[in-house]
Design a protein around this motif. Structure first.
Motif, PDB file in Angstrom:
ATOM      1  N   SER A 278      -4.653  -3.589  -0.239  1.00 42.53           N
ATOM      2  CA  SER A 278      -4.953  -2.215   0.703  1.00 42.53           C
ATOM      3  C   SER A 278      -4.227  -2.168   1.657  1.00 42.53           C
TER       4      SER A 278
ATOM      5  N   SER B 284     -16.378   0.509  -5.877  1.00 41.25           N
ATOM      6  CA  SER B 284     -15.093   0.180  -5.218  1.00 41.25           C
ATOM      7  C   SER B 284     -15.173  -0.537  -3.683  1.00 41.25           C
TER       8      SER B 284
ATOM      9  N   ARG C 139      -8.022  -4.249  -2.446  1.00 42.82           N
ATOM     10  CA  ARG C 139      -8.664  -3.239  -2.635  1.00 42.82           C
ATOM     11  C   ARG C 139      -9.039  -3.472  -4.249  1.00 42.82           C
TER      12      ARG C 139
ATOM     13  N   LEU D 214     -13.587  -3.603  -0.544  1.00 36.57           N
ATOM     14  CA  LEU D 214     -12.474  -4.177   0.088  1.00 36.57           C
ATOM     15  C   LEU D 214     -13.043  -5.512   0.026  1.00 36.57           C
TER      16      LEU D 214
END
Length: 300
Positions: free
Chosen positions: A271, A151, A139, A153
């Motif tokens: 994450s 933001s 993340r 992944l």
């Protein structure tokens, strides 16, 4: 031809979000048609990912978008290269849908079933004969004046790069709030074990087994040659601050944010989601490395 199958609702994705024209497009559509019909013959209910169906002109199959695939399907077959798999893996990780990769790309580290072998391989896998392989996700956030402005992944890596026409950037690196070093380099890579065979490897980073719960930080062309790759646990937080340099950018796999400003902080944490890959019975990470890295070639 039907045989017992562990997976009832199977999704098929290929060449995600790209339109292919000419002979290459026809070949890709034919490949998807073959796989779709084979899966149906095995007794599974099949859906095509909606963008795949639209781009390929495959209108005779039921379709779902990725969110609905995540909610309703037991398995997702991804046909393409590792780039296709990276995008699908990020999208479906939160739903815990297992993925099988059928390779139509060049490398195939994570889309590891050759297309010409899919029939022999899929039949036992759909019946429950497979190896499970879970991969952690990164993340990444870009913080500006204490506010998150981006933001994303990443499955492979988070990369901070200098501008195309500028000199080196200076980056302040912290781990769990502790100062590590100021690095002057062309950039910095924070890679997962999955990403250790990608850009990180080209920049001199180590290969990391996917079962390792860690990351590697790899400087890109550092000014000081003693700045070496550093392997860290993924349980902590890595922060990279832009100290100096123009036109720096951050990339989260293929998702980019250009024009970082001095003082921006790229904050990386693990994450809560993982990607679940399924491989043929007997699969080994070392077999994959040996084949893709061409180890032992020419050795008698």
């Amino acid at each position: 031809m039907k045989s017992p199958t562990q997976f009832r609702q199977v999704a098929l994705v290929g060449k995600y979000q790209s339109t292919i024209s000419g002979p290459a497009g026809a070949h890709s559509r034919q490949a998807l048609e073959e796989i779709a019909n084979y899966v149906l013959d095995l007794g599974c209910d099949l859906v095509l990912e909606a963008d795949t169906a639209t781009n390929m002109g495959m209108s005779r199959y039921a379709t779902l978008n990725l969110e609905d695939i995540g909610r309703h399907c037991d398995l997702c077959l991804v046909v393409g290269g590792d780039g296709t798999m990276l995008g699908i893996g990020r999208e479906l990780a939160q739903y815990k849908v297992p993925l099988i990769g059928i390779n139509q790309g060049r490398l195939g580290f994570i889309t590891d079933i050759p297309f010409d072998q899919y029939k022999a391989v899929l039949r036992p896998m759909l019946a429950g004969e497979y190896e499970e392989d879970q991969r952690s996700l990164i993340r990444g956030r870009v913080m500006r004046d204490g506010i998150c402005v981006f933001s994303a992944l990443a499955m492979n890596d988070v990369v901070v790069n200098r501008g195309a026409s500028s000199g080196m950037v200076e980056l302040r690196v912290e781990v769990d709030g502790h100062f590590v070093a100021n690095q002057r380099a062309d950039g910095l890579i924070i890679a997962s074990p999955t990403g250790s065979t990608a850009y990180s490897l080209s920049a001199g980073g180590p290969l990391m087994h996917p079962a390792i719960d860690g990351w590697v930080i790899v400087p890109i062309a550092p000014h000081t040659l003693s700045n070496r790759p550093l392997v860290l646990t993924s349980a902590g937080e890595i922060a990279v601050e832009i100290v100096a340099g123009r036109d720096a950018s951050a990339s989260f796999d293929t998702q980019s944010l250009a024009s970082l400003m001095h003082g921006d902080r790229i904050v990386v944490t693990r994450s809560e989601h993982k990607v679940k890959f399924l491989h043929p019975r007997g699969w080994s990470y070392f077999d994959t490395l040996r084949q893709k890295m061409h180890w032992n070639e020419g050795v008698i």
